[in-house]
Design an enzyme around this catalytic site. Structure first.
Site, short mmCIF file in Angstrom:
data_model
loop_
_atom_site.label_atom_id
_atom_site.label_comp_id
_atom_site.label_asym_id
_atom_site.label_seq_id
_atom_site.Cartn_x
_atom_site.Cartn_y
_atom_site.Cartn_z
N ALA A 1 32.15 7.35 -29.94
CA ALA A 1 32.10 5.89 -30.07
C ALA A 1 33.31 5.34 -30.80
CB ALA A 1 30.81 5.45 -30.76
N ASP B 1 26.15 19.94 -31.48
CA ASP B 1 25.04 20.28 -30.59
C ASP B 1 25.51 20.82 -29.25
OD1 ASP B 1 26.10 17.94 -29.55
OD2 ASP B 1 24.17 16.92 -29.31
N GLY B 2 26.83 20.95 -29.07
CA GLY B 2 27.35 21.43 -27.81
C GLY B 2 27.40 20.36 -26.73
N ASP C 1 22.27 13.02 -35.98
CA ASP C 1 22.17 11.77 -35.21
C ASP C 1 20.97 11.84 -34.27
OD1 ASP C 1 22.84 9.20 -34.39
OD2 ASP C 1 24.31 9.86 -32.92
N HIS D 1 27.92 16.56 -27.81
CA HIS D 1 28.77 15.50 -28.31
C HIS D 1 30.22 15.93 -28.48
CE1 HIS D 1 24.96 13.51 -29.21
NE2 HIS D 1 25.65 12.41 -29.42
N ALA E 1 24.46 3.55 -27.73
CA ALA E 1 23.03 3.31 -27.55
C ALA E 1 22.53 2.19 -28.47
CB ALA E 1 22.25 4.58 -27.79
#
Length: 399
Positions: free
Chosen positions: A225, A253-254, A279, A256, A145
């Protein structure tokens, strides 16, 4: 009112919490007692007394420390607005993050310098703990992003320009070490006392080892990334996981990471080398909708943030209380392991372990109070001041 006071509204001169489960450096203590006065923890242990707040059924842990966060509450640290930065910091504070680093995103160099100057004032005011530059010195093939046309090679002079713009508050710079100037910039950052982080990279195993030898000590959101692990080309992930000098960031977070991948990282690196991060972008603490992320637009649907153009995952909507709960209830980590990764390890990485990151006499009274069954966050204290939740607890009448 100072900016710091704006984050911490309701002060109390001395408070004792009794009956709680305390997660201490030496282990978990049931039916524990902790007192703080002013900004500092003054007692751990002792018999409950009349006037103590009854925290039976609750767990007290040190306030969370987030190394990598771009915004929250509809606001962005990359906006260049002090008001937006305060909103973002306040949002994460209400979710238990008592120490936060402000992360920028790729933009024009002069614009990122302007943002850094604004953020540095909030560091000086005690709102933020430092500035993290994520981009523009990253791989075009792993930009995620970040706007590709604004990416730059990590020329040490340009990297130094960003660091200088933060006026002594730069804590970390994420870069791709395989790019021209990458290793020289890692060495320069190390000499300046700024953390060099490997991320948004196409680096191979050997080049990543070179970056670590040059001084890189953090893996920016490990697994994301960067190239995956191949059996003949282990890539950066294996190099970063296996070296004891490297702290690896993980986004729990489930979205990533699959839970088994997070378990793999813990099994290899251990909790002392894992820093749970958010993040998070501006949608953290908010609902679905459209949000800016630097010069890009992000659409959030069902809590997942993706670029409007291209659909790449664009940060998260995570808060660290959710990461804490997932770590315990989904991944089965112990309370001690989770506290290590969400508080102690990042505090040590920032060089702040003498004042934050664990519950100990003489350290800042930065506390997160959780329900002992659901691990939902119910109260937050920052530097001895209640941010939320004080009204939940009754006072003991014990004589």
């Amino acid at each position: 009112m100072t900016a710091d006071a704006a984050l911490n509204p309701a002060a109390q001169p001395r408070v004792a919490l009794a009956g709680a489960r305390l997660v201490l450096p030496g282990g978990v203590v049931e039916n524990g007692r902790l007192a703080f006065s002013g900004t500092t923890i003054t007692e751990i242990g002792g018999e409950p007394t009349a006037g103590d707040l009854d925290l039976t059924g609750y767990t007290v842990v040190p306030g969370f420390v987030d190394l990598h966060v771009h915004g929250g509450g509809g606001a962005s640290y990359a906006s260049g607005s002090a008001e937006e930065a305060l909103t973002a910091a306040r949002t994460h504070l209400e979710h238990g993050t008592t120490t936060t680093i402000a992360s920028t995103v790729t933009g024009e160099i002069d614009e990122v310098c302007r943002q850094a100057a604004v953020l540095s004032e909030l560091v000086e005011d005690g709102v933020l703990a430092g500035v993290h530059f994520e981009g523009p010195f990253i791989s075009p093939g792993r930009c995620g992003a970040h706007r590709p046309d604004l990416l730059r090679d990590p020329d040490p002079a340009l990297v130094r320009k960003l660091v200088d713009a933060a006026r002594g508050t730069a804590r970390m710079v994420t870069l791709a070490p395989e790019l021209p100037g990458g290793l020289d910039s890692v060495r320069m950052l190390t000499d300046l006392g700024v953390i060099a982080a490997v991320g948004h990279t196409d680096s191979d195993y050997a080049k990543t080892l070179e970056a670590i030898e040059a001084g890189a000590t953090v893996a920016t959101h490990l697994f994301n990334a960067m190239p995956g692990i191949q059996h003949r080309a282990p890539g950066p992930i294996v190099a970063l996981l296996e070296d004891e000098r490297v702290t690896v960031e993980l986004i729990n977070d489930g979205v990533h990471l699959h839970p088994s991948v997070l378990d793999l990282a813990y099994g290899t690196a251990g909790a002392a080398r894992v820093a749970l991060i958010t993040d998070a972008m501006g949608a953290a603490g908010m609902g679905d909708g459209l949000y800016p992320l630097g010069p890009l637009q992000v659409r959030v649907e069902d809590g997942v943030a993706r670029l409007v153009e291209g659909g790449s995952i664009a940060g998260s909507t995570l808060t660290l209380d959710v990461a804490f709960r997932r770590s315990v209830l989904v991944n089965g980590l112990s309370l001690a392991q989770t506290v290590q990764s969400v508080s102690t390890t990042p505090a040590a990485l920032l060089g702040l372990a003498d004042s934050i990151g664990s519950l100990a006499v003489g350290k800042n009274a930065d506390l997160a109070v959780l329900d002992s069954e659901s691990y939902d966050l119910v109260a937050v204290v920052r530097r001895g001041e209640w941010v939320k939740g004080a009204e939940r607890f009754s006072r003991s009448t014990r004589v």
